[in-house]
Scaffold this active site. Structure first.
Site, PDB file in Angstrom:
ATOM      1  CE1 TYR A  79    -101.887 -33.443  42.504  1.00 46.58           C
ATOM      2  CE2 TYR A  79    -103.175 -35.288  43.338  1.00 46.58           C
ATOM      3  CZ  TYR A  79    -102.262 -34.774  42.445  1.00 46.58           C
ATOM      4  OH  TYR A  79    -101.722 -35.597  41.473  1.00 46.58           O
TER       5      TYR A  79
ATOM      6  N   GLY B  56    -101.014 -38.640  33.353  1.00 53.67           N
ATOM      7  CA  GLY B  56    -100.533 -37.679  34.330  1.00 53.67           C
ATOM      8  C   GLY B  56     -99.290 -38.077  35.084  1.00 53.67           C
TER       9      GLY B  56
ATOM     10  CG  HIS C 273     -92.958 -33.736  39.610  1.00 51.03           C
ATOM     11  ND1 HIS C 273     -92.956 -33.378  40.943  1.00 51.03           N
ATOM     12  CD2 HIS C 273     -93.914 -34.695  39.492  1.00 51.03           C
ATOM     13  CE1 HIS C 273     -93.857 -34.069  41.592  1.00 51.03           C
ATOM     14  NE2 HIS C 273     -94.457 -34.886  40.745  1.00 51.03           N
TER      15      HIS C 273
ATOM     16  CB  CYS D 195     -95.113 -38.090  39.574  1.00 49.65           C
ATOM     17  SG  CYS D 195     -96.483 -37.304  38.687  1.00 49.65           S
TER      18      CYS D 195
END
Length: 419
Positions: free
Chosen positions: A303, A317, A321, A339
């Site tokens: 993506y 990674g 956020h 995440c």
């Protein structure tokens, strides 16, 4: 201010710190040694390098071995007779020049020892340094004097070439850390490419950390030598901020000076791409960035997405956020690629509150954080952490344990996620 020597102590390597914003020299010295106790042992003194030694590294120290007394003075000069600045190690075992020596040059030293009766003994030596090596190892030191760091900020050195175990003790001995106010710390090798320094608990707020990685000319293994000395300063924030994420409740608690100031819903990594559990630290902050996984041939879920208010936790990674697309899932289920998803408003709040070095603890996910996947100095307890030092750790330091109850040890919020 007290000095802590090597045991006491990848944003990309383009973020390395050499000497900008740092003092000229972190002197490996403390107050003058206590007078030697009365002894019947005769005064004896030996020094290194041996007289007329050749091809010595430019990191060479003047070693001193004394019995029946103590070192009174060390004077070092170059071939022109100019004094070489430096200081004794706190344990009195050697004189450390303030800067790397010059390549292919001759140096001389005079060491004077004194016994309890006031009698002195003098030894002289001279040596020649080696020529410039053809193979060097660089390093990145992540401390910059114009930044303020969170209370979990470790001193981090990353190397451009692996440092074998046989060379790590010598490297560690050349890493000097001064902490003000004084706090103990230990160096820990999390991989052949990374060594980190922290204490048994988070730094006190307002702490100043000054580092000299005196590695120019130090043998780094495999025929390589350190490329240059690096100096850095880290200023710890005036407030303690800590983030605790619990997968069981899908909630993040925000602590300021150990008091909860905010609780917010989150969505973590889904089963196929779980978030890492453990204590990490924020390594980088970007108000806007792009997540692009299309260049990863092993990733079937590729993506490209624009991201706002991203705070990096791992090299793999994982970030905190803004994820406005998953607001309906936050506090309910995990839908991310690893995440910590929060709403736009909460992402802005966190971005403005935290610093690089702010600790982030994630609990209860399907996998644990891997060593060196980020600045993972806090991902293990103190007893295991000290095992990562290449030098013997003083028993009193190893026994300090993990005394703080940090916020990560506090009970999880009693929140029942909405079905």
């Amino acid at each position: 201010m007290a000095l802590v020597l090597a045991v006491v102590a990848p944003l990309a390597l383009t973020a390395c710190s050499a000497d900008e914003g740092a003092p000229a020299f972190v002197a490996p010295t403390q107050s003058a040694p206590e007078p030697a106790p009365a002894s019947t042992e005769p005064l004896a003194l030996a020094v290194t390098p041996a007289e007329a030694a050749k091809n010595q590294p430019v990191s060479t120290e003047i070693g001193t071995q004394v019995s029946g007394g103590q070192v009174q003075s060390v004077t070092m000069t170059d071939a022109a007779g100019a004094a070489v600045a430096g200081a004794m190690r706190a344990d009195g075992t050697s004189f450390v020049p303030a800067k790397p020596l010059k390549y292919g040059k001759k140096y001389s030293a005079t060491v004077v020892a004194v016994g309890p009766d006031g009698k002195t003994m003098e030894k002289k030596t001279s040596f020649t340094t080696m020529g410039k090596p053809s193979k060097k190892t660089g390093a990145g030191l992540y401390l910059f004097s114009d930044r303020t760091y969170g209370v979990a900020m470790p001193v981090v050195l990353e190397f451009t070439s692996p440092v074998p175990e046989s060379a790590r003790a010598a490297v560690e001995r050349r890493l000097f850390v001064t902490v003000d106010p004084p706090q103990p710390g230990i160096w820990h090798w999390s991989s052949p490419l990374q060594v980190m320094y922290r204490g048994p608990q988070y730094w006190q707020t307002g702490t100043k950390i000054t580092v000299r990685a005196a590695l120019e000319g130090v043998p780094m293994g495999n025929g390589r030598y350190g490329d240059q000395d690096r100096l850095g300063v880290g200023n710890i924030a005036k407030e303690k901020i800590e983030l605790i994420v619990d997968n069981a409740t899908k909630r993040m608690q925000v602590f300021k000076n150990d008091a909860v100031v905010k609780t917010m819903p989150v969505s973590l990594g889904k089963t196929k791409t779980p978030s890492s559990s453990g204590t990490m630290v924020i390594m980088d902050k970007q108000q806007k960035t792009v997540f692009d996984t299309t260049d990863d041939p092993g990733n079937v879920d590729r993506y490209v997405v624009n991201i706002e208010y991203a705070q990096r936790l791992t090299w793999g990674g994982e970030y905190i956020h803004a994820a406005p697309w998953s607001v309906k899932d936050q506090g309910v289920r995990n839908v991310s690629h690893g995440c910590v998803n929060v709403s736009m408003a909460n992402a802005v709040y966190l971005f403005n509150l935290t610093s690089i070095g702010t600790p982030v603890t994630v609990k209860g996910t399907e996998r644990k954080i891997k060593p060196a996947n980020g600045w993972t100095a806090w991902s293990v307890g103190w007893a295991d952490y000290v095992k990562g030092s290449a030098l013997p750790v003083p028993p009193e330091l190893a026994a300090l344990g993990d005394p703080q109850p940090s916020a990560s040890a506090l009970p999880s919020p009693s929140v029942t996620p909405t079905p």
